[in-house]
Design a protein around this motif. Structure first.
Motif, PDB file in Angstrom:
ATOM      1  N   SER A   1      -6.596  88.594 -76.628  1.00 42.26           N
ATOM      2  CA  SER A   1      -5.740  88.771 -75.456  1.00 42.26           C
ATOM      3  C   SER A   1      -4.343  88.243 -75.752  1.00 42.26           C
ATOM      4  O   SER A   1      -4.128  87.476 -76.689  1.00 42.26           O
ATOM      5  N   VAL A   2      -3.389  88.685 -74.931  1.00 40.81           N
ATOM      6  CA  VAL A   2      -2.003  88.301 -75.110  1.00 40.81           C
ATOM      7  C   VAL A   2      -1.433  87.983 -73.731  1.00 40.81           C
ATOM      8  O   VAL A   2      -1.824  88.588 -72.732  1.00 40.81           O
ATOM      9  N   SER A   3      -0.547  86.997 -73.668  1.00 42.75           N
ATOM     10  CA  SER A   3       0.078  86.601 -72.408  1.00 42.75           C
ATOM     11  C   SER A   3       1.556  86.944 -72.435  1.00 42.75           C
ATOM     12  O   SER A   3       2.194  86.943 -73.488  1.00 42.75           O
ATOM     13  N   CYS A   4       2.100  87.209 -71.252  1.00 42.75           N
ATOM     14  CA  CYS A   4       3.495  87.620 -71.122  1.00 42.75           C
ATOM     15  C   CYS A   4       4.273  86.525 -70.404  1.00 42.75           C
ATOM     16  O   CYS A   4       3.853  86.048 -69.354  1.00 42.75           O
ATOM     17  N   PHE A   5       5.372  86.085 -71.001  1.00 40.37           N
ATOM     18  CA  PHE A   5       6.287  85.143 -70.362  1.00 40.37           C
ATOM     19  C   PHE A   5       7.679  85.761 -70.398  1.00 40.37           C
ATOM     20  O   PHE A   5       8.322  85.782 -71.443  1.00 40.37           O
ATOM     21  N   ASN A   6       8.144  86.269 -69.244  1.00 43.51           N
ATOM     22  CA  ASN A   6       9.436  86.970 -69.204  1.00 43.51           C
ATOM     23  C   ASN A   6       9.455  88.043 -70.291  1.00 43.51           C
ATOM     24  O   ASN A   6       8.756  89.030 -70.206  1.00 43.51           O
ATOM     25  N   LYS A   7      10.227  87.807 -71.330  1.00 43.01           N
ATOM     26  CA  LYS A   7      10.326  88.831 -72.379  1.00 43.01           C
ATOM     27  C   LYS A   7       9.486  88.506 -73.599  1.00 43.01           C
ATOM     28  O   LYS A   7       9.450  89.276 -74.553  1.00 43.01           O
ATOM     29  N   ASN A   8       8.817  87.358 -73.582  1.00 43.99           N
ATOM     30  CA  ASN A   8       8.089  86.930 -74.761  1.00 43.99           C
ATOM     31  C   ASN A   8       6.611  87.245 -74.642  1.00 43.99           C
ATOM     32  O   ASN A   8       6.015  87.065 -73.585  1.00 43.99           O
ATOM     33  N   LEU A   9       6.034  87.696 -75.749  1.00 45.33           N
ATOM     34  CA  LEU A   9       4.589  87.904 -75.807  1.00 45.33           C
ATOM     35  C   LEU A   9       3.964  86.799 -76.644  1.00 45.33           C
ATOM     36  O   LEU A   9       4.435  86.491 -77.728  1.00 45.33           O
ATOM     37  N   VAL A  10       2.910  86.226 -76.131  1.00 47.72           N
ATOM     38  CA  VAL A  10       2.225  85.122 -76.794  1.00 47.72           C
ATOM     39  C   VAL A  10       0.770  85.535 -76.993  1.00 47.72           C
ATOM     40  O   VAL A  10       0.077  85.844 -76.014  1.00 47.72           O
TER      41      VAL A  10
END
Lengths: 302, 254
Positions: free
Chosen positions: B174-183
């Protein structure tokens, strides 16, 4: 030359498996007559035992115990409660034994397994009867705050003698338990004191440092099966399902009897049989005590 | 002694003293709480044969998330179920009470069982065991973020250990989204503060997706980027899983 042997070996192996499956009682009795068990153990010997402390990083104390294939994981979480009026200076132990569906083909999700509450009750009674823990040690502020220790014991693999492994796991996790440093804030609530905050000394810590519980007399148990004139120590799940008379003896480290549990079964428990079980248990207590001491000293080195 | 009787008194977990107002998850160097770069996964460890009593089982550790899965069957379906030409898959995911930092919080993920079922159903060849049921039971021992992807990956290993025929191993990230950043592969702190999340379950060898879950607001280019990140990570994860199975086979032969 090779071919006849191969087919013969294969067919005889299949015959043994079929015999075991179709006539399990006779299969076991054939072994008992030779004073041996299907897994190669003598009658009075327990399975290989291992203890691993600190298996759950987020818990205040934890232990993973394996006896043969039986695997039990215990974790302790400390929470704060208001003590009761009858005992304002005492904390509490809440012991719960869980059998999740992963541990055995018999257990289904949803309703708890039949064995779970029985083992929970046995564990609670044993630990309170042995007086291993002084509940006054769990007190923080008299009448206002005390520790509630939640012992959650999970069976990860059920292969017989669950109570023995569960008790050992509970005892090991209690010996590993570290009570955190806390302070009372302005609202009267208990809050954690981290090492950084300790320097500021805004709040006076209720307890000075992380500390361990004092375990007084530690109980250990051994379950035996009585079958005709035989006594089998530390049964596997297969042995438990085939032979119906089980006796569980709990002794503490000073040799005192804490509990004796015999849930029915056709074989009568004569005095001599009970004495033999107690003798086997006494021997087992020494073994387990040394295992636990080794595990604790290994933790101290780290 | 009296304290034990009656109903359990209300308890609370002592919280830290300082009320830090949601500190920024990323410091000035844009590093993550555990020091990883944005597109780096946590180390993964798998082992099969964790539960003797089960037909197949597997244990997985990804970072501090620890999961154990057992597979039982194929075995007789319950009588209440209708006749079926193909096999049935039954999944259940549960948490230990101590899995989460606050005790007992794990029971909030009721949808995980259904999601696990949907993720695995596409990969299992159900025609190979008609009229019977395969039960997959998962237990999360420690929850430290990205729990469901770890459960799904571990479950596919357990199915392989049980000898259930599948088109391919199933890997999930899975991947998380923070504003424009993907983590990628977020930890618990990151999951709690995320704007959106995307989870992919796929069969890497066949390059097919069995499940895609998106929450929050995502633009199409962002979804594509996230999907590509996850697919690459799944391919790497599948390699680890395959080597685990090969090791188990060679170990048993010795």
């Amino acid at each position: 030359m090779g071919l006849p042997n191969v087919s013969e070996d294969l067919s005889s192996e299949m015959e043994v498996d079929a015999f075991r499956r179709l006539f399990p009682l006779r299969y076991f009795e054939r072994h008992l007559a030779e004073s041996i068990r299907p897994d190669g153990r003598p009658l009075g010997k327990a399975r290989e035992t291992s203890i691993f402390l600190g298996a759950v990083a987020s818990a205040n104390g934890s232990a993973l115990v394996k006896i043969g294939s039986t695997t039990i994981l215990t974790a302790i979480k400390m929470e704060v409660m208001t003590p009761s009026l009858e005992s304002p200076d005492e904390g509490c132990l809440a012991i719960d034994f869980h059998m999740p569906p992963i541990c055995s083909p018999i257990v289904r999700p949803g309703r708890p397994a039949e064995a779970s509450p029985v083992v929970s009750k046995q564990l609670s009674d044993t630990i309170s009867s042995s007086k291993m823990i002084d509940l006054k040690e769990l007190s923080l502020v008299s009448g206002k705050a005390a520790w509630m220790a939640y012992l959650d014991i999970y069976c990860l693999d059920a292969d017989g003698a669950l109570f023995d492994a569960a008790l050992l796991s509970a005892v090991a996790s209690l010996s590993h338990l570290q009570i955190p440093v806390v302070a009372m804030n302005d609202d009267g609530k208990i809050v954690l004191v981290s090492e950084e905050d300790g320097q500021k000394r805004e709040q006076e810590p209720v307890n000075k440092e992380k500390r361990k519980l004092t375990l007084r007399s530690i109980p250990f148990s051994l379950t035996c099966i009585l079958h005709k004139n035989y006594i089998l120590a530390d049964p596997t799940a297969e042995e438990e399902s085939i032979m119906e008379t089980h006796v569980t003896v709990v002794l503490d480290t000073s040799g005192q009897l804490i509990s004796l549990y015999k849930p029915g079964g056709p074989v009568l428990a004569y005095t001599s049989a009970i004495q033999d079980c107690a003798a086997l248990t006494r021997q087992r207590v020494k073994e387990l005590k040394s295992f636990l001491d080794k595990a604790n000293s290994a933790m101290e080195v780290e | 002694m009296a304290g034990k009787g009656g109903s359990t008194p209300a308890t609370y977990s002592p919280s830290p003293t300082t009320d830090k107002k949601k500190p920024s998850l990323f410091n000035e160097d844009l590093a993550r709480p555990d020091g990883r770069s944005f597109h780096q996964c946590r180390p993964a460890f798998f082992r099969t044969g964790a539960v003797n009593a089960a037909s197949g089982s597997a244990y997985a550790e990804v970072g501090n998330t620890k999961v154990i899965v057992s597979v039982f069957g194929p075995r007789e379906s319950k009588k209440a179920m209708m006749y079926s030409d193909i096999g049935r898959l039954n999944c259940n995911v549960s948490f230990t009470t101590f899995a989460t930092p606050i005790r007992g919080q794990g029971s909030d993920h009721k949808e995980y069982s259904s999601m696990l079922h949907k993720a695995l159903e596409g990969a299992i060849i159900l025609e190979t065991f008609p009229k019977t049921t395969v039960d997959v039971f998962a237990l999360v021992l420690e929850s430290s973020g990205s729990d469901l992807p770890v459960v799904i990956s571990c479950a596919s290993l357990a199915l392989a250990d049980a000898g259930i025929m599948m088109y391919d191993l199933v890997a999930s990230v899975s991947v998380s989204c923070f504003n424009k950043n993907l983590v990628i592969d977020p930890v618990l702190e990151e999951e709690n503060g995320q704007d959106g999340s995307l989870m992919i379950t796929c069969m890497p060898s066949r390059y097919e997706i069995t499940q895609l879950t998106v929450t929050g607001e995502w633009s199409t280019p962002k979804i594509n980027e996230g999907m590509q990140l996850c697919l690459d990570a799944c391919a790497k994860l599948a390699k680890i899983m395959r080597s685990c199975l090969k090791e188990a086979v060679s170990d048993s032969q010795e």
